[in-house]
Design a protein around this motif. Structure first.
Motif, PDB file in Angstrom:
ATOM      1  N   ASP B 106       0.559  11.286  -3.992  1.00 19.28           N
ATOM      2  CA  ASP B 106       1.218  10.771  -5.248  1.00 19.28           C
ATOM      3  C   ASP B 106       0.339  10.582  -6.440  1.00 19.28           C
ATOM      4  O   ASP B 106       0.584   9.921  -7.755  1.00 19.28           O
ATOM      5  N   MET B 463       2.276   7.738 -10.841  1.00 24.33           N
ATOM      6  CA  MET B 463       3.155   7.956 -11.878  1.00 24.33           C
ATOM      7  C   MET B 463       4.970   6.800 -11.578  1.00 24.33           C
ATOM      8  O   MET B 463       5.312   7.498 -10.803  1.00 24.33           O
ATOM      9  N   TRP B 468       6.250   7.197 -15.857  1.00 23.64           N
ATOM     10  CA  TRP B 468       7.177   8.389 -16.728  1.00 23.64           C
ATOM     11  C   TRP B 468       7.779   8.334 -17.828  1.00 23.64           C
ATOM     12  O   TRP B 468       8.115   9.147 -18.732  1.00 23.64           O
ATOM     13  N   SER B 691      11.214   8.404 -11.100  1.00 23.00           N
ATOM     14  CA  SER B 691       9.767   9.806 -11.458  1.00 23.00           C
ATOM     15  C   SER B 691      10.318   9.912 -10.091  1.00 23.00           C
ATOM     16  O   SER B 691      10.608   9.700  -8.785  1.00 23.00           O
ATOM     17  N   GLU B 693       7.263  12.146  -9.041  1.00 24.68           N
ATOM     18  CA  GLU B 693       6.534  11.664  -8.535  1.00 24.68           C
ATOM     19  C   GLU B 693       5.666  10.539  -7.617  1.00 24.68           C
ATOM     20  O   GLU B 693       5.138  10.264  -7.417  1.00 24.68           O
ATOM     21  N   SER B 695       8.023  10.454  -4.651  1.00 27.39           N
ATOM     22  CA  SER B 695       7.750  11.301  -4.170  1.00 27.39           C
ATOM     23  C   SER B 695       8.873  10.543  -3.067  1.00 27.39           C
ATOM     24  O   SER B 695       9.687  11.209  -2.270  1.00 27.39           O
ATOM     25  N   HIS B 698      11.606   8.363  -5.271  1.00 29.93           N
ATOM     26  CA  HIS B 698      12.597   8.958  -6.086  1.00 29.93           C
ATOM     27  C   HIS B 698      13.752   9.407  -4.907  1.00 29.93           C
ATOM     28  O   HIS B 698      14.071  10.416  -3.838  1.00 29.93           O
TER      29      HIS B 698
END
Lengths: 236, 732, 246
Positions: B106, B463, B468, B691, B693, B695, B698
Motif C-alpha cells: 500500500d 494513503m 485521503w 481510505s 488504500e 487495504s 479499510h
C-alpha cells in the motif's frame, strides 16, 4: 541330439528385457535405500546408510531413483507405442491362463524343482508335467505380477514425485508410498525366483541363453513349451 | 553422518532439470510450466552476502535500537541491537514487522494531486517539480491572504520532525501542534506543575509500583516494560488499577477493577493514609521540601479509604494496606506516571493526585523512583526565525485552557478554532506522518474542519485517512531509507543516549524524506538559507563537543553519555515556582483552577449505555495497523463487553452490533470478557479506515475516531477519550 | 564435542507481545495463518478477584529426544541431528506425506502451502551458523527464552537447569522427552494432543512391511531350496536337463 535352434525372441524384446532387468534391480536397490527408519528398515540401517554414502546424499539418491524410474517408464511407454501389436500379443499371452493345465503345472513344477521327482511320485503324482505355451505358468504369473506391479509403481511413483509440486493434500503421497513399497516388495519376491530360474537353475539355462541369442534349441522348446513348439511347427 | 546442510535440494535439482527440459522442449510448454510452481521458478538468484546495518526503530515512539539484515539489496530481517540499553536489547512484534512497513504493497509511490472532491479518491500523478511548485505557491498564497499563521503545521513525532518544525517556524506559523496533544500532555502538565519537569520512572530499581491508567505490558515503553520484570525478580510488587483485565493486570501481583475515572479517589485516599499515619519521610520530604503540605493535610481529611471505596470500588482495607506497603518501600517506590493520559476532562488533576503521591513518597531523583532528565548533550542547531509583521499575537487556541503547553497546543482546540474561524482564520494544513482522521476523537468534526481548509499537503508513507482527504500527497521515505539527524533519548536509569539513522536501503519509488521536501519548498519560498546544510553538517553541529559520539553511533549504533543518573538536583531548587515540590499549585489558584486535586464523581452512563474506553495491543501503534504481519493477530477490532449486561440486553458473544455515540456510529463484533467493568466497553485503535488504500483495515471493524466524542482536559487541552457513552444495538 | 541445544523458558515473564512470533515469521518467511512458534495461555478465573491472572507460555518445536515425528517418517527426511540435537527436515528427501505433522503431539509442524513439505522450528540453524541467537530468543523483550548447549556445563542453559527447578510440557501417553524446559509453575500443561500416525503409515508398518518381509522371505526360502536341491542332487536332474546337457 537335436541342435536345431528355434527363433524365440527378437532383438527388441531382448533389449527391453535387459533394460527392464537392470532398471528393476537398480530401482529395487536404490528404493530400499530410501527407507530409513528404525521401525521399518527391512534389512537394517546399514543398507540405506550404504546407499546414501554411495550416492553422496539422500537427496541425490532419491533424485536418481526418481529419474531412473521416470526414464524406465518413458522407455517402456515408447517401446509399447512403437511395438503396439507385439505388446498387445504379449499381454494377451501372459494374461491367458488355462486353470487346469496351469494350476497343475504350478504345483508339480514347484515340487519337482524343490523336492524332486521322487518326492512327487511318493505323493502319488505322476511326473508328467502339463504342456506349456510360449510361457509356462510360472513365467506368466511372474509376468502378470511385473506388469501390474510396474504399472502401480509408476503411478504411485509419479504421485510421490508430484506431491510436493502440485498436490495440496498429503494423503495421496502417504498411501502411494505404502502401495509402492508393497508392490516393489511383492515384485522382489517374484524376481528372486525369476532370477534363480533364469540364471542359476540348470533347467532353464537355454532360456537364459536365448535372452542373448534370441533362439532356443528345438528340444528345449518341445519339452518346455510344447504348445508353442507345436504352433511354430505347424506354421506354414 | 547426517548432512548438516543438504548441498542440493531436490527442489533445486528438479527446478534445474525441468528448466533444462523446458529449454530442450522448445521453451515453456504448459505441462512443464504447470510442473514448476511459480514460487519455485522465481527467486532463483543465488543468496548474496548478508550485511548488517544499525538503525533505530520507528514503528512506535520508543526508538529501539535495531540491526537490519540486508541480502541482495532487500531488508530480509530486523533484529534488536543487543548493545542498545534503552530497549534492553529487544525488539517487539512491531519492530520485527518493519520489513512489511517498508515493503508495504500500500505504499505511496509518487506525488499525487487531488483530482476530484476531498475523500472521493480521484488523484492525478504529478512530478515532484510540480508538486513542490504547487505546494509552495499554495502555502504562500494562504500566508498572503490570512497571514503566515493561517497554516496549521503537524510535524509528527519522527526523527525528522525537527525539520518540519523548523520549516513551520521560518515559514512563520506558530500554529504547530502534535499527536502528543491526543496523548500524554495532561500527564506532562501534572508533573511539570508538581516537580517542574516530566520525569522518567526508574522501574528497574523500584520495589513497589502502582500502575493506574496505564498498560505498559501492551503499550510498550522502553525500557519500562522490560524493567518491570527485572524489578519483580528483585522483589518488586506491582499493583494495577484498571477497569479492564489488561495483560498488565493479568500479570500483576494485585489487580483492582477500579470504576472508570475514579483513580483520583484512590490516590487521595492513599495520600490520606500516608499523611494521617505519618508514613512520609518527615526530614527530607514533608513538609520541608514541599509547598502546601499543611493545606493538603487538611484537604485530604475527608478523603478516607472508606470514602474512596464507595467511589472507586477498591476495598478500604486494601487501600490502607497498599498505602502502608508503598510508604514502607519508599523512596524506591512509585506511582507509575504512564503515558497516554488522554482520558478524562480532569486528567491533569488525576495525574496531579498521582504526582503528589509520588511527592509524598519522596522518590524524585532517587533510585527506584522518578528520575530527573539526564544530560545527553545533543544540541539543536540554531536558526533564525524571521519576523512577520502581520502575524497575530499568539497561537490560535491560546488562552482557551489555562495550561496549554508551549509548542504543543491542542489539536482539538485548534480544530474548533478552524471551524469557527475565531480568533483568526486558518486555511492551510501541512501534515507529516500524523493521522488525525484515525486517531483524533470525532472524525466527523475533523472532516468539518477540513471543509474549512483551502489547502492540505500531506507527507506520509501510505494513503492514510488523513492523506485521503488531502490535496497534495507526497510519498515519504520510510525510516529505513532515510538519513536522519541525531536523536537524544533517555532510557530511564539505563542510559542517556543518542542515535541517528543512515539509509539501510535506497529510497524506493519516488519517495523522499521530509528534510528534502522542506529544503526544496524553502528554496521555492525564499527561505533557502534556513535549509542550507546537509544532514552530515547538521549532525556535526548536534554532537559538537560530545567526544566519541559520532564514532559510537557509527560503530555501535548508539552513543551513551555517562551523565549523572541520580541526585541531579543535589539540593538545588526544582524548576517549579517555589523551587520545591508543589502539592499546592499557586498558578492554578491564580487561574481559577483547583490548586490541589478535588475529586468530582465522573458522570455515569445511563442504563443500557456504556462508557467507551480505547487502548491498544502490543502489536499495533495507533493507526499504524495496516501491516500484514500484524493484522494476522487481529483482523478487525471487536467490542469487549461484560457478559452480564450483554446477556441482559439479549446480546450474544460474536454478535455484530451497531455502536452509537453522539459523534458517530460503527459496527463491531462483540467479544465477551468478564475482564471489563460492567458498564464499560472497550475497543482497539487503528481499524475502520476510510481510505481504501489502507487495504487491511479499510471496512474492517470501526474507527475509534468515528465513535469517540470530543472532550478535552480542562487544564492542558489534551484530548479526553474516555468520556464517551455509547448505546449498542444488535444488527439484524 | 557433540552439542545438545535446548531452550529454558521462564514463562512467568512472557507478556504475550507476539515479538517472537513475528520475528520467526519474518526470519523463515512463514506464510500467513501458519506458525513455527506460539504463545499458549491459561484462562483467567475471575472468581479469584484481585489475584486473577493469566499465565502465558511461549513454545515451539521441542526437539524431542523421543521424536514421534522422526518415527513417523519412513525415509529419514525428518531426522534428529546427532551433532546438535535439532530435529531437521531434509526438504529434498521429503515427499510431503504429512505423517510427521500429525505425529507431533504439540502441533509444532505445519505443511507449507507452497513448498508442500512440513516446516517447523529448527532453532534457526542458519542464524546459529552466522553466530546469531535464534530469532525468537534474540528479540524477546522480557528475555523469557534462554537458548544454549546443555552439553556445555558452562552455558547459561546448563546453569539454569542446575540451579532452577524446571519442568517440561509433555504429551500423554507418549513421553517424547522434549528439550524445551520451563521454569516450574508453568501453565497450562494439558494442551498437548495425542501422538497419531496416519492410516497409510499404520498400514505400512503394521501390514505391508511384515507382508513384504514374509513374501520375500518365502520366495527366498524357495529359491534356496531349489538351489540346494540343484547342488546336492545333481544326479537327479530332470529328463530335460540330462537331454540338454551335451
Amino acid at each position: 541330439m537335436n541342435n536345431k535352434m528355434i527363433h524365440r525372441h527378437d532383438k527388441g524384446a531382448i533389449y527391453i528385457h535387459w533394460f527392464n532387468a537392470l532398471c528393476w534391480i537398480f530401482l529395487t536397490l536404490t528404493g530400499l535405500g530410501l527407507i530409513s527408519n528404525e521401525h521399518i528398515n527391512p534389512v537394517g540401517a546399514w543398507w540405506p546408510d550404504l546407499m546414501r554414502g554411495i550416492f553422496g546424499s539422500a537427496e541425490t539418491l532419491i533424485n536418481v531413483h526418481i529419474y531412473v524410474g521416470l526414464f524406465w517408464a518413458a522407455v517402456f511407454l515408447i517401446y509399447i507405442l512403437v511395438r503396439f501389436r507385439d505388446s498387445l500379443a504379449f499381454l494377451k499371452e501372459v494374461f491367458t491362463l488355462s486353470p487346469a493345465r496351469d494350476a497343475v503345472w504350478m504345483v508339480k513344477r514347484n515340487i519337482q524343482l524343490t523336492l524332486g521327482n521322487r518326492a512327487m511320485k511318493k505323493m502319488g503324482m505322476t511326473t508328467e508335467i502339463p504342456p506349456q505355451g510360449f510361457y509356462n505358468a510360472g513365467q506368466k504369473i511372474f509376468a502378470q505380477l511385473t506388469v501390474i506391479a510396474g504399472l502401480i509403481l509408476v503411478v504411485t511413483g509419479i504421485i510421490m514425485f508430484i506431491s510436493t509440486i502440485i498436490l495440496d493434500s498429503p494423503t495421496p503421497a502417504a498411501w502411494s508410498r505404502t502401495i509402492h513399497y508393497l508392490m516393489a516388495g511383492l515384485a522382489l519376491a517374484g524376481l528372486l525366483v525369476h532370477i534363480y530360474m533364469a540364471a542359476i537353475s540348470r533347467d532353464e539355462r537355454p532360456a537364459f541363453k536365448s535372452m542373448f541369442s534370441g533362439a532356443v534349441p528345438e528340444d528345449y522348446a518341445r519339452h518346455h513349451h510344447e504348445l508353442w513348439y507345436q504352433e511354430v511347427k505347424n506354421k506354414p | 553422518m547426517k548432512d548438516k546442510m543438504p548441498p542440493l535440494s531436490r527442489r533445486k535439482f528438479l527446478k534445474t532439470s525441468l528448466a533444462a527440459a523446458a529449454i530442450s522442449a522448445g521453451a515453456g510448454s504448459p505441462l512443464v510450466k504447470s510442473l514448476v510452481p511459480r514460487a519455485h521458478a522465481s527467486g532463483a538468484r543465488p543468496p548474496g552476502q548478508i550485511t548488517s546495518h544499525y538503525t533505530a526503530c520507528d514503528m512506535c515512539f520508543n526508538r529501539c535500537g535495531m540491526i537490519a539484515r540486508v541480502q541482495n539489496g532487500v531488508i530480509t530481517k530486523i533484529d534488536p541491537n543487543p548493545a542498545f540499553l534503552k530497549s534492553r536489547g529487544m525488539l517487539c512484534a512491531r519492530g520485527n514487522a518493519a520489513t512489511k512497513h517498508i515493503y508495504d504493497p500500500d505504499r505511496l509511490k509518487y506525488p499525487l494531486r487531488r483530482a476530484g472532491k476531498r475523500g472521493e479518491g480521484k488523484w492525478e500523478r504529478i512530478s515532484w517539480e510540480e508538486a513542490l511548485d504547487y505546494t509552495a505557491e499554495k502555502l504562500l498564497e494562504i500566508g498572503e491572504k490570512y497571514t503566515r499563521c493561517g497554516v496549521m503545521f503537524i510535524p509528527g513525532s519522527d526523527m525528522q520532525s525537527q525539520f518540519v518544525n523548523r520549516f513551520a517556524e521560518v515559514f512563520g506559523s506558530y500554529n504547530i501542534t502534535s499527536h502528543e496533544t491526543l496523548c500524554l500532555l495532561s500527564k506532562n502538565r501534572a508533573y511539570l506543575d508538581t516537580i517542574g519537569e516530566v520525569p522518567y520512572p526508574d522501574v528497574y530499581y523500584s520495589k513497589y509500583i502502582i500502575v493506574a491508567g496505564a498498560n505498559p505490558f501492551e503499550a510498550f515503553i522502553t525500557p519500562d516494560t522490560m524493567d518491570f520484570f527485572e524489578a519483580r525478580k528483585n522483589g518488586c510488587k506491582i499493583i494495577v488499577l484498571d477497569p479492564r483485565f489488561t495483560k498488565t493486570a493479568a500479570m500483576a501481583d494485585e489487580w483492582y477493577q477500579i470504576k472508570p475515572g475514579t483513580d483520583m479517589a484512590f490516590f487521595l485516599a492513599l495520600c490520606h493514609v500516608i499523611a494521617k499515619e505519618e508514613l512520609y519521610e518527615a526530614e527530607g520530604c514533608c513538609p520541608v521540601n514541599t509547598y502546601g503540605f499543611e493545606e493538603f493535610f487538611l484537604h485530604i481529611r475527608k478523603y478516607t479509604p472508606e470514602w474512596a471505596e464507595k467511589e472507586c470500588g477498591i476495598p478500604a482495607q486494601d487501600i490502607a494496606r497498599i498505602a502502608r506497603e508503598i510508604a514502607a518501600a519508599a523512596p524506591a517506590a512509585m506511582v507509575y506516571p504512564g503515558r497516554r493520559t488522554s482520558d478524562y476532562e480532569d486528567s491533569t488533576q488525576i495525574r496531579r493526585a498521582m504526582a503528589i503521591t509520588n511527592a509524598l513518597l519522596n522518590n524524585f531523583d532517587k533510585p527506584g523512583g522518578l528520575l530527573a532528565i539526564r544530560e545527553v548533550g545533543v544540541k539543536t542547531p540554531y536558526y533564525d526565525v524571521p519576523w512577520y509583521d502581520d502575524n497575530p499575537f499568539d497561537r490560535v487556541e491560546a488562552g482557551l485552557v489555562p495550561g496549554l503547553i508551549d509548542h504543543e497546543g491542542s489539536f482539538q482546540l485548534m480544530r474548533e478554532a478552524i471551524i469557527s474561524g475565531e480568533p483568526y482564520p486558518i486555511k492551510g494544513w501541512f501534515n507529516f506522518k500524523t493521522n488525525f482522521m484515525q486517531t483524533a476523537a470525532n472524525r466527523n468534526k475533523t472532516i468539518e474542519m477540513i471543509d474549512h481548509l483551502e489547502f492540505i499537503v500531506n507527507i506520509d508513507i501510505a494513503m492514510t485517512d488523513t492523506a485521503w482527504y488531502s490535496d497534495v500527497v507526497l510519498p515519504g521515505a520510510s525510516f529505513l531509507e532515510r538519513k536522519d539527524p541525531v536523536s537524544a533519548l533517555q532510557g530511564s536509569s539505563a542510559c542517556a543516549c543518542a542515535v541517528f539513522r543512515d539509509p539501510v536501503v535506497p529510497e524506493m519509488f519516488e519517495s523522499r524524506s521530509p528534510f528534502w521536501i522542506c529544503k526544496e519548498l524553502s528554496k521555492r519560498m525564499g527561505l533557502a538559507d534556513s535549509f542550507d546544510f546537509t544532514i552530515d553538517e547538521y549532525r556535526r553541529q548536534q554532537v559538537d563537543g560530545l567526544e566519541g559520539a559520532m564514532e559510537a553511533m557509527e560503530n555501535m549504533g548508539v552513543y551513551y553519555n555517562p551523565s549523572k543518573t541520580y541526585g541531579i538536583y543535589a539540593g538545588s531548587p526544582l524548576k517549579t515556582l517555589t523551587g520545591v515540590k508543589e502539592i499546592f499549585n499557586q498558578r492554578y489558584e491564580a487561574s481559577g483552577v483547583d490548586p490541589m486535586p478535588v475529586y468530582r464523581r465522573p458522570k455515569q452512563p445511563a442504563e443500557n449505555q456504556f462508557r467507551l474506553v480505547v487502548g491498544r495491543t502490543a502489536f499495533f501503534t495507533h493507526s499504524n495497523t495496516n501491516n500484514e504481519l500484524l493484522t494476522e493477530f487481529m483482523e478487525e477490532n471487536t467490542l469487549n463487553i461484560h457478559p452480564e449486561p450483554a446477556t441482559r440486553m439479549g446480546l450474544s458473544d460474536g454478535d455484530l452490533v451497531e455502536v452509537k455515540s453522539k459523534a458517530g456510529q460503527g459496527r463491531l463484533r462483540l467479544e465477551f470478557t468478564e475482564g471489563i467493568e460492567k458498564q464499560t466497553v472497550y475497543t482497539a485503535t487503528g481499524f475502520g479506515a476510510l481510505s481504501p488504500e489502507m487495504s487491511l483495515v479499510h471496512n474492517k471493524g470501526a474507527s475509534i475516531s468515528e465513535l469517540l466524542e470530543d472532550y478535552h482536559d480542562e487544564i492542558s487541552g489534551n484530548m479526553a477519550m474516555h468520556e464517551t457513552f455509547v448505546s449498542i444495538r444488535k444488527v439484524a | 564435542m557433540k552439542k545438545k541445544y535446548c531452550m529454558v523458558i521462564d514463562s512467568s515473564v512472557c507478556i504475550d507481545c507476539k515479538g517472537c512470533m513475528v520475528s520467526c515469521k519474518v526470519q523463515h518467511k512463514v506464510p500467513r495463518g501458519r506458525w513455527r512458534n506460539w504463545i499458549k495461555h491459561t484462562e483467567p478465573d475471575f472468581t479469584m478477584g484481585k489475584h486473577t491472572f493469566v499465565h502465558f507460555q511461549p513454545g515451539n518445536c521441542m526437539q524431542c529426544d523421543n521424536p514421534t515425528c522422526v518415527y513417523a517418517c519412513p525415509s529419514g527426511a525428518t531426522y534428529k541431528d546427532e551433532e546438535t540435537g535439532i530435529v531437521h527436515i531434509n526438504e529434498g528427501l521429503c515427499i510431503g506425506c504429512g505423517n510427521c505433522v500429525v505425529a507431533c503431539p504439540y502441533g509444532a509442524r505445519y505443511r507449507h502451502p507452497e513448498k508442500r513439505v512440513p516446516d517447523k522450528c529448527d532453532f534457526c540453524r542458519d542464524r546459529l551458523d552466522m553466530g546469531l541467537l535464534p530469532a525468537c530468543v534474540d528479540t524477546c523483550p522480557t528475555k523469557a527464552r534462554t537458548f544454549g548447549d546443555m552439553n556445555d556445563p558452562d552455558s547459561e542453559v546448563s546453569r539454569l537447569l542446575r540451579d532452577r527447578e524446571t519442568v517440561r510440557v509433555v504429551s500423554k501417553p507418549v513421553d517424547t522427552e522434549p528439550n524445551l524446559f520451563y521454569m516450574a509453575g508453568v501453565m497450562p500443561l494439558d494442551w498437548p494432543g495425542p501422538v497419531e500416525y496416519p492410516a497409510a503409515y499404520r498400514a505400512m508398518t503394521g501390514f505391508v512391511n511384515p507382508l513384504v518381509k514374509i513374501a520375500v522371505g518365502l520366495s527366498g526360502l524357495g529359491v534356496a531350496a531349489m538351489f540346494l536341491k540343484q547342488i546336492f542332487t545333481s544326479d537327479e536332474t530332470s529328463e530335460d536337463d540330462s537331454r540338454e546337457e551335451v
